[in-house]
Write a protein that holds these residues in place. Structure first.
Motif, PDB file in Angstrom:
ATOM      1  N   LEU A  41       0.830  -1.204   0.000  1.00  0.00           N
ATOM      2  CA  LEU A  41       0.000   0.000   0.000  1.00  0.00           C
ATOM      3  C   LEU A  41       0.867   1.258   0.000  1.00  0.00           C
ATOM      4  O   LEU A  41       0.544   2.252  -0.660  1.00  0.00           O
ATOM      5  CB  LEU A  41      -0.928  -0.006   1.215  1.00  0.00           C
ATOM      6  CG  LEU A  41      -2.072  -1.027   1.164  1.00  0.00           C
ATOM      7  CD1 LEU A  41      -2.667  -1.229   2.548  1.00  0.00           C
ATOM      8  CD2 LEU A  41      -3.159  -0.581   0.179  1.00  0.00           C
ATOM      9  N   ASP A  44       1.743   2.259  -3.375  1.00  0.00           N
ATOM     10  CA  ASP A  44       0.591   2.554  -4.228  1.00  0.00           C
ATOM     11  C   ASP A  44       0.076   1.352  -5.007  1.00  0.00           C
ATOM     12  O   ASP A  44      -0.548   1.511  -6.070  1.00  0.00           O
ATOM     13  CB  ASP A  44       0.910   3.706  -5.194  1.00  0.00           C
ATOM     14  CG  ASP A  44       1.174   5.013  -4.450  1.00  0.00           C
ATOM     15  OD1 ASP A  44       0.475   5.272  -3.457  1.00  0.00           O
ATOM     16  OD2 ASP A  44       2.090   5.755  -4.858  1.00  0.00           O
ATOM     17  N   GLU A  66      -7.495  -0.968   6.298  1.00  0.00           N
ATOM     18  CA  GLU A  66      -8.657  -0.337   5.657  1.00  0.00           C
ATOM     19  C   GLU A  66      -8.488   1.174   5.580  1.00  0.00           C
ATOM     20  O   GLU A  66      -8.834   1.807   4.566  1.00  0.00           O
ATOM     21  CB  GLU A  66      -9.939  -0.705   6.413  1.00  0.00           C
ATOM     22  CG  GLU A  66     -10.395  -2.133   6.141  1.00  0.00           C
ATOM     23  CD  GLU A  66     -11.657  -2.505   6.880  1.00  0.00           C
ATOM     24  OE1 GLU A  66     -12.485  -3.227   6.297  1.00  0.00           O
ATOM     25  OE2 GLU A  66     -11.814  -2.068   8.050  1.00  0.00           O
ATOM     26  N   GLY A  69      -6.476   2.002   2.723  1.00  0.00           N
ATOM     27  CA  GLY A  69      -7.094   1.822   1.415  1.00  0.00           C
ATOM     28  C   GLY A  69      -7.236   0.402   0.930  1.00  0.00           C
ATOM     29  O   GLY A  69      -7.621   0.179  -0.225  1.00  0.00           O
ATOM     30  N   GLU A  71      -8.856  -3.314   0.398  1.00  0.00           N
ATOM     31  CA  GLU A  71     -10.158  -3.981   0.367  1.00  0.00           C
ATOM     32  C   GLU A  71     -10.000  -5.312   1.097  1.00  0.00           C
ATOM     33  O   GLU A  71      -9.144  -6.119   0.719  1.00  0.00           O
ATOM     34  CB  GLU A  71     -10.592  -4.222  -1.078  1.00  0.00           C
ATOM     35  CG  GLU A  71     -11.862  -5.055  -1.205  1.00  0.00           C
ATOM     36  CD  GLU A  71     -12.064  -5.609  -2.606  1.00  0.00           C
ATOM     37  OE1 GLU A  71     -12.944  -6.489  -2.768  1.00  0.00           O
ATOM     38  OE2 GLU A  71     -11.345  -5.195  -3.534  1.00  0.00           O
TER      39      GLU A  71
END
Length: 495
Positions: A41, A44, A66, A69, A71
């Motif tokens: 994460l 990116d 979460e 970002g 899922e």
């Protein structure tokens, strides 16, 4: 199985890889899975995480992911997605798995069918290393790898190097790789689970300490387990270190695809031949990394340097020290630093740890001996033993263990769910050895076990907790089992 995600212009590694937009499924969000998802994460990547568990610690990690970002599919939703993973893998470029997830899991089978590569978190950590990152020294083996990797870290510290023991030893390797203050070298413990998913790791030096039947249910066969252990040697640069007493480890070196110029270096508790480290008159001797190794050797310390308390160093402890010494020497560490590191090393609890000496009887906690191979190594360290054994054998055969050590058994105290199988082996191979069966399987039963062992022991004997089995039938883990043993011994002796 594919090694690289589709649609990338070059390999994803430390040479300026672009992780942005890469769609990654992370299976398992424990400590290592969380570290992998967090690192992705940060670069990116688009992360989807799945885990059927709902533990409190996991929930906290998931809240963080979460916010960043990710899922996530957790608990019942995660379990359902894993049973039918077609939707889970939609638009996914790469799967990153935590250790322990079986390769036969539907999600990996489906990923393979779709041509989606599956990496372990160790493979991901290797590829995310920054340019000029610390070299890796890798260690595996059925038994002894944690002790050896920690000995190695102690040697590196004595050499003035910033180092850390990581991987299967408990610290996620991703955490060390991405540390803002770079390390000089990493001592990396790798399990067979982690090695199964290994693709491109290229260590300076590597070692497989031993290979004995273990985790066969996970790998599917002993051959697959052996092959996974052998991956530790792939792409090694300087030295593949093998165990002279275990021919399988040397065979794995012969089979490995290594960097041109890499050497095979053996370790032995006997007198070393050329290109080996070993023991000469109680001196740890190096005939592998000295200039005139055909005619001379370097002193790496003495067996006395390995003594802790009144217990003589067990043969497998000496072997572990020699393996660590060989790996350190391959990394360029001086003989003096090897000696100082071994002297400074403090073993973890529950590994042939002296609990007490009362009435001439020595009480030893080796609760970490959770399989027959480890228990046999522990038993061979002593001449006259009252052996405490039992627990969850996980299908392991104990006949060889009992037959090879029958002559040193003064008595046996059996506990745990699979104690009857050990009793049957004793009846076949050591029928004259007094055996006491402790039927109680509650946690408090250890007091009865210790009392029974005390009744069998005589002056000069060792009472040895080396269960040859896992602990979860009676205890939370092997540490809790060892703690219960030590507490019962001290309560009985008044220590």
């Amino acid at each position: 199985m594919r090694g690289e995600p589709a649609g990338r212009s070059g390999p994803l590694d430390h040479r300026g890889a672009d992780w942005a937009g890469l769609r990654v499924l992370v299976t398992g969000l424990g400590v290592s899975g969380f570290a992998a998802a967090d690192a992705l994460l940060e670069r990116d990547a688009v992360v989807r995480g799945v885990d059927a568990s709902t533990s409190e610690g996991l929930a906290e990690r998931c809240r963080i992911l979460e916010v960043l970002g990710a899922e996530l599919l957790m608990g019942e939703a995660g379990e359902a997605a894993l049973e039918d993973p077609a939707g889970l893998l939609t638009d996914i470029d790469l799967v990153v798995t935590s250790p322990g997830w079986r390769p036969t899991s539907p999600v990996f089978v489906e990923a393979d069918r779709r041509g989606i590569p599956v990496w372990g978190e160790v493979e991901l950590a290797w590829r995310m290393r920054p340019e000029g990152a610390a070299p890796w020294i890798t260690i595996t083996g059925t038994n002894g790898k944690t002790t050896t990797v920690q000995m190695l870290a102690s040697i590196f510290a004595a050499a003035g190097l910033r180092s850390r023991s990581v991987g299967n030893v408990g610290t996620p390797i991703m955490e060390a790789v991405l540390d803002p203050e770079p390390y000089d070298v990493l001592a990396v413990e790798l399990s067979s689970f982690q090695l199964h998913w290994q693709r491109s790791i290229s260590p300076v030096a590597s070692a497989c300490l031993n290979v004995a039947p273990d985790h066969v249910d996970w790998h599917g066969s002993l051959e697959e387990y052996r092959a996974a252990k052998g991956r530790v040697y792939q792409n090694t640069h300087v030295a593949c270190v093998y165990n002279v007493a275990d021919p399988v480890t040397e065979e794995l070196v012969r089979e490995a695809d290594v960097v041109e110029g890499c050497r095979a270096v053996g370790f032995t508790t006997g007198v070393p031949s050329l290109s080996m480290v070993g023991v000469v008159d109680d001196v740890l001797a190096d005939r592998a990394f000295v200039e005139n190794r055909r005619t001379s050797a370097a002193e790496l310390g003495t067996i006395e340097d390995l003594r802790r308390g009144s217990v003589e160093p067990a043969p497998h402890v000496i072997a572990n020290a020699l393996a660590a010494a060989a790996l350190a020497r391959a990394a360029g560490v001086s003989a003096t630093a090897v000696r100082d590191g071994l002297r400074a090393f403090t073993p973890e609890a529950h590994r042939i740890a002296e609990v007490a000496v009362t009435g001439g009887v020595t009480w030893i906690d080796d609760s970490k001996a959770t399989n027959p191979h480890a228990a046999s190594a522990s038993l061979r360290a002593f001449e006259n033993v009252v052996w405490i054994a039992g627990g969850l054998l996980k299908g392991a055969d104990v006949d060889d263990l009992v037959r090879e050590n029958a002559g040193r058994l003064r008595g046996v105290v059996l506990m745990g769910r699979d104690r009857a199988r050990i009793a049957e082996a004793l009846a076949r191979h050591a029928p004259d050895v007094p055996t006491i069966d402790v039927e109680a399987t509650d946690t408090g039963a250890m007091a009865s076990v210790v009392e029974a062992a005390a009744g069998l022991a005589r002056e000069g004997d060792v009472v040895l907790l080396a269960p040859a089995a896992a602990s979860m039938d009676m205890f939370r883990n092997y540490e809790a089992r060892g703690d219960a043993f030590a507490e019962a011994v001290r309560a009985r002796s008044g220590a």
